[in-house]
Design a protein around this motif. Structure first.
Motif, PDB file in Angstrom:
ATOM      1  N   GLY A 201       0.760  -1.241   0.000  1.00 47.79           N
ATOM      2  CA  GLY A 201       0.000   0.000   0.000  1.00 47.79           C
ATOM      3  C   GLY A 201       0.791   1.292   0.000  1.00 47.79           C
ATOM      4  N   GLY A 202       2.112   1.214  -0.019  1.00 52.64           N
ATOM      5  CA  GLY A 202       2.927   2.419  -0.041  1.00 52.64           C
ATOM      6  C   GLY A 202       3.391   2.774  -1.433  1.00 52.64           C
ATOM      7  N   ASP A 203       4.293   3.732  -1.519  1.00 54.44           N
ATOM      8  CA  ASP A 203       4.895   4.129  -2.789  1.00 54.44           C
ATOM      9  C   ASP A 203       6.158   4.919  -2.499  1.00 54.44           C
ATOM     10  OD1 ASP A 203       4.092   6.704  -2.059  1.00 54.44           O
ATOM     11  OD2 ASP A 203       2.343   6.701  -3.382  1.00 54.44           O
ATOM     12  N   GLU A 204       6.696   5.620  -3.518  1.00 51.74           N
ATOM     13  CA  GLU A 204       7.951   6.341  -3.317  1.00 51.74           C
ATOM     14  C   GLU A 204       7.825   7.499  -2.336  1.00 51.74           C
ATOM     15  OE1 GLU A 204       6.230   7.637  -7.373  1.00 51.74           O
ATOM     16  OE2 GLU A 204       6.427   5.821  -6.173  1.00 51.74           O
ATOM     17  N   THR A 205       6.606   7.948  -2.075  1.00 44.44           N
ATOM     18  CA  THR A 205       6.398   9.009  -1.088  1.00 44.44           C
ATOM     19  C   THR A 205       6.064   8.450   0.296  1.00 44.44           C
ATOM     20  OG1 THR A 205       4.014   9.228  -1.484  1.00 44.44           O
ATOM     21  CG2 THR A 205       5.478  10.489  -2.926  1.00 44.44           C
ATOM     22  N   ASN A 206       5.790   7.160   0.361  1.00 44.14           N
ATOM     23  CA  ASN A 206       5.442   6.499   1.627  1.00 44.14           C
ATOM     24  C   ASN A 206       6.108   5.134   1.674  1.00 44.14           C
ATOM     25  OD1 ASN A 206       4.283   5.492   3.960  1.00 44.14           O
ATOM     26  ND2 ASN A 206       2.330   4.989   2.967  1.00 44.14           N
ATOM     27  N   ILE A 207       7.345   5.121   2.155  1.00 51.10           N
ATOM     28  CA  ILE A 207       8.152   3.895   2.168  1.00 51.10           C
ATOM     29  C   ILE A 207       7.875   3.035   3.402  1.00 51.10           C
ATOM     30  CG2 ILE A 207      10.149   4.799   3.449  1.00 51.10           C
ATOM     31  CD1 ILE A 207      10.289   2.685   0.199  1.00 51.10           C
ATOM     32  N   GLN A 208       7.100   3.553   4.350  1.00 49.77           N
ATOM     33  CA  GLN A 208       6.915   2.884   5.634  1.00 49.77           C
ATOM     34  C   GLN A 208       6.418   1.441   5.523  1.00 49.77           C
ATOM     35  OE1 GLN A 208       8.056   4.349   8.498  1.00 49.77           O
ATOM     36  NE2 GLN A 208       7.808   2.281   9.328  1.00 49.77           N
ATOM     37  N   PRO A 209       5.453   1.132   4.630  1.00 50.46           N
ATOM     38  CA  PRO A 209       5.033  -0.276   4.526  1.00 50.46           C
ATOM     39  C   PRO A 209       6.171  -1.218   4.144  1.00 50.46           C
ATOM     40  CG  PRO A 209       3.406   1.161   3.509  1.00 50.46           C
ATOM     41  CD  PRO A 209       4.595   2.015   3.812  1.00 50.46           C
TER      42      PRO A 209
END
Length: 364
Positions: A201-209
């Motif tokens: 569920g993440g992406d390059e702006t949300n690496i947390q997953p």
């Protein structure tokens, strides 16, 4: 594929780009060549007159470039030399030599294509295959465009793991150890974290997953301390690991095709690639254009596939022996490129600290 050439994938993109920050902007070339006013026949004729093409970062043993250079020699009488170097070094060479150019064309990691254009180092040429190239894999004018891609894959030693994982969930629920490599500095390992983020569920702006996925492996003592390099695989020191597909397939075939399983994870993966850049100061600009044209032809794309590099043209008619070197097309249905390269660069700046604080803290 040579290990030092592989560093073009594993060197941190941002650090390499910073090496270029101190270089001055490109100045005007001796004679600007306007490829838009030339027919392909005219380019071929002018290339034959030039008689040679000199490349950087395109050695015979990487992506089977040797067959492309041989084709250009046989078909058009072009002599060829290459100087192997990193993407950052290629652009620095273009910029430092300028009108004394010794290189006509180079092959650079995707992040360096826009950088070369920004610094005014490139000669645009779209080729006759322009409409076959996905928009994410080129700029609007043909300053840079990808010839082939790499997609993050899973490689499994079947001597060590009875049921090779096909999905991120298989990895999450398994009992085997996983080798991701050095996320602190290796670009390939960082892309593995991004691929995991995509899957959850993440992406390059949300690496947390992606961080959370590997943190759980670390907590369960399932994160290996090594990487899935050729030597480690050959010695049986890797159970499951992450590699670009072309490296995984090349290593598999070199060590033992039946020993290793290579798949693209089903839920999601990330695509990256390499772009050709033609030097604005090239002494043989038409030969460089012809080289790019041939690279994108069915024959050129087949050459790349024989080196395990996945052709950028989805509609390329590959030779049977070339297609046999690649994974099935349907494995790539959920693989995607980075949408925002600038956001990804920003994330890679933060990733080492996140990895240290949230993942390595669980590794003893």
């Amino acid at each position: 594929m040579r290990t030092h050439r592989f560093m073009k994938w594993t060197a941190a993109v941002l650090a390499s780009a910073l090496l270029l920050a101190g270089c001055s902007s490109g100045q005007a070339a001796n004679q600007a060549v306007d490829a838009s006013n030339l027919t392909l026949d005219q380019i071929v004729e002018k290339a034959k007159q030039e008689g040679e093409v000199n490349s950087v970062g395109m050695p015979d043993t990487w992506a089977n470039w040797v067959q492309t250079w041989n084709d250009l020699g046989t078909k058009y009488g072009l002599k060829h030399t290459d100087t192997d170097m990193s993407s950052a070094e290629e652009l620095a060479k273009f910029e430092s030599e300028q009108d004394d150019a010794t290189a006509d064309i180079g092959d650079v990691g995707i992040a360096f294509g826009p950088l070369a254009q920004q610094k005014g180092l490139t000669l645009p040429y779209k080729t006759s295959y322009w409409n076959d190239i996905p928009n994410w894999a080129k700029d609007n004018e043909g300053h840079w465009l990808l010839g082939y891609t790499g997609t993050l894959s899973i490689i499994t030693d079947k001597n060590k793991v009875k049921n090779p994982p096909k999905t991120w969930d298989d990895i999450k629920t398994g009992t085997f150890k996983v080798a991701v490599g050095d996320v602190m500095k290796a670009n390939q390992a960082q892309f593995a974290v991004l691929a995991a983020a995509y899957a959850f569920g993440g992406d390059e702006t949300n690496i947390q997953p992606g961080i959370d996925f590997f943190a759980e492996l670390a907590k369960n003592k399932r994160l290996a301390s090594n990487d899935a390099g050729l030597a480690n695989l050959e010695k049986g020191e890797v159970e499951v690991g992450f590699l670009w597909d072309f490296n995984a397939l090349g290593y598999r075939d070199k060590i033992g095709k039946n020993r290793f399983d290579v798949v693209i994870p089903e839920e999601a993966s990330v695509i990256s690639g390499y772009a050709t850049v033609i030097n604005k100061y090239a002494k043989h600009p038409h030969a460089a254009m012809l080289a790019r044209e041939h690279i994108l032809s069915d024959e050129g794309q087949s050459n790349l596939a024989r080196g395990y590099a996945r052709p950028i043209r989805a509609n390329a008619k590959l030779a049977d022996d070339a297609k046999a070197m690649l994974l099935p097309d349907d494995m790539y249905k959920n693989a995607k490129p980075v949408k925002d390269l600038k956001a990804w660069e920003e994330t890679t700046k933060k990733l080492p600290q996140l990895w240290q604080e949230q993942v390595l803290i669980h590794v003893q």
